[in-house]
Design an enzyme around this catalytic site. Structure first.
Site, mmCIF file in Angstrom:
data_model
loop_
_atom_site.group_PDB
_atom_site.id
_atom_site.type_symbol
_atom_site.label_atom_id
_atom_site.label_comp_id
_atom_site.label_asym_id
_atom_site.label_seq_id
_atom_site.Cartn_x
_atom_site.Cartn_y
_atom_site.Cartn_z
ATOM 1 N N ARG A 1 -2.417 2.995 -7.503
ATOM 2 C CA ARG A 1 -1.175 3.611 -7.938
ATOM 3 C C ARG A 1 -1.495 4.650 -8.998
ATOM 4 O O ARG A 1 -1.793 5.787 -8.710
ATOM 5 C CB ARG A 1 -0.213 2.547 -8.503
ATOM 6 C CG ARG A 1 0.375 1.659 -7.449
ATOM 7 C CD ARG A 1 0.925 0.390 -8.003
ATOM 8 N NE ARG A 1 -0.144 -0.468 -8.514
ATOM 9 C CZ ARG A 1 -0.009 -1.721 -8.870
ATOM 10 N NH1 ARG A 1 1.171 -2.270 -8.828
ATOM 11 N NH2 ARG A 1 -1.034 -2.413 -9.284
ATOM 12 N N LYS B 1 -3.671 -17.555 -12.828
ATOM 13 C CA LYS B 1 -2.499 -16.674 -12.779
ATOM 14 C C LYS B 1 -1.208 -17.470 -12.610
ATOM 15 O O LYS B 1 -1.143 -18.357 -11.753
ATOM 16 C CB LYS B 1 -2.639 -15.697 -11.612
ATOM 17 C CG LYS B 1 -3.565 -14.537 -11.908
ATOM 18 C CD LYS B 1 -3.317 -13.430 -10.885
ATOM 19 C CE LYS B 1 -4.312 -12.298 -11.083
ATOM 20 N NZ LYS B 1 -4.148 -11.261 -10.076
#
Ligand code: ADP
Length: 175
Positions: free
Chosen positions: A98, A44
């Site tokens: 979310r 990442k």
């Protein structure tokens, strides 16, 4: 059972946002202690390195009046999450949810962790609606383009972002 009193909240936190803090606060409403485990995945492209992300979280927690930081521990997570959870005799992993878009990835992660140790549960907490659109990626993108992120992250984080992006380091790949 005493081992249920500690939960581990893992994530990138690159950087921590009000959405993460909302989930952490809710976690502390259920568990005596929450360990924020700051992950490092070599693939990442983080904006902040692992130790900076951890330090920023600790700093933000000290200043956050709604969170009892004496019940939070921030650690740098190296290696497999489930091994860390086992090593501290915890039984619960907290993840935030979310939108539906989080679901597929989260179910894969939770299922994998359950395969590795079926005694450890992943619980999902929904953030307050006002943070349900918020992600570290969006915050970085807005900050990079000179927008105001003060409603999305604590001031200390907004300042760190401003420092980076005012130096013209705008070559990060976000999408
Ligand atoms: P990761 O790279 O592990 O997804 P993140 O830092 O992006 O790390 O997120 C860590 C956890 O916090 C994830 O479960 C994510 O869904 C959750 N999270 C991130 N932003 C929010 C938010 N605004 N509201 C609720 N949960 C969130």
């Amino acid at each position: 059972m005493s081992e249920h009193k500690t939960a581990v909240y893992p994530g990138s936190f690159d950087p921590i946002t009000y959405g993460h803090l909302d989930v952490l606060r809710r976690g502390l409403g259920i568990f005596n202690k929450v360990v924020v485990a700051v992950a490092c995945n070599k693939k990442k492209p983080y904006l902040f390195n692992q130790s900076v992300r951890s330090k920023l979280i600790s700093r933000v927690l000290k200043e956050d009046k709604e969170i009892d930081d004496s019940r939070v521990e921030v650690i740098d997570l190296n290696g497999l999450l489930i091994k860390y959870v086992e090593s501290i005799n915890a039984r619960v992993i907290i993840r935030g949810l979310r939108a539906v878009s989080d679901f597929e990835y989260e179910i894969q992660l939770a299922t994998t962790n359950r395969m590795l140790n079926s005694d450890i549960e992943t619980i999902f907490m929904m953030t307050a609606e006002k943070y349900s659109f918020l992600s570290s990626t969006i915050v970085k993108e807005i900050s990079r383009l000179g927008g105001d992120v003060s409603s999305m992250v604590p001031q200390a984080i907004a300042l760190e972002l401003a420092k980076i992006y005012s130096k013209g380091e705008k070559n990060e790949t976000l999408m």
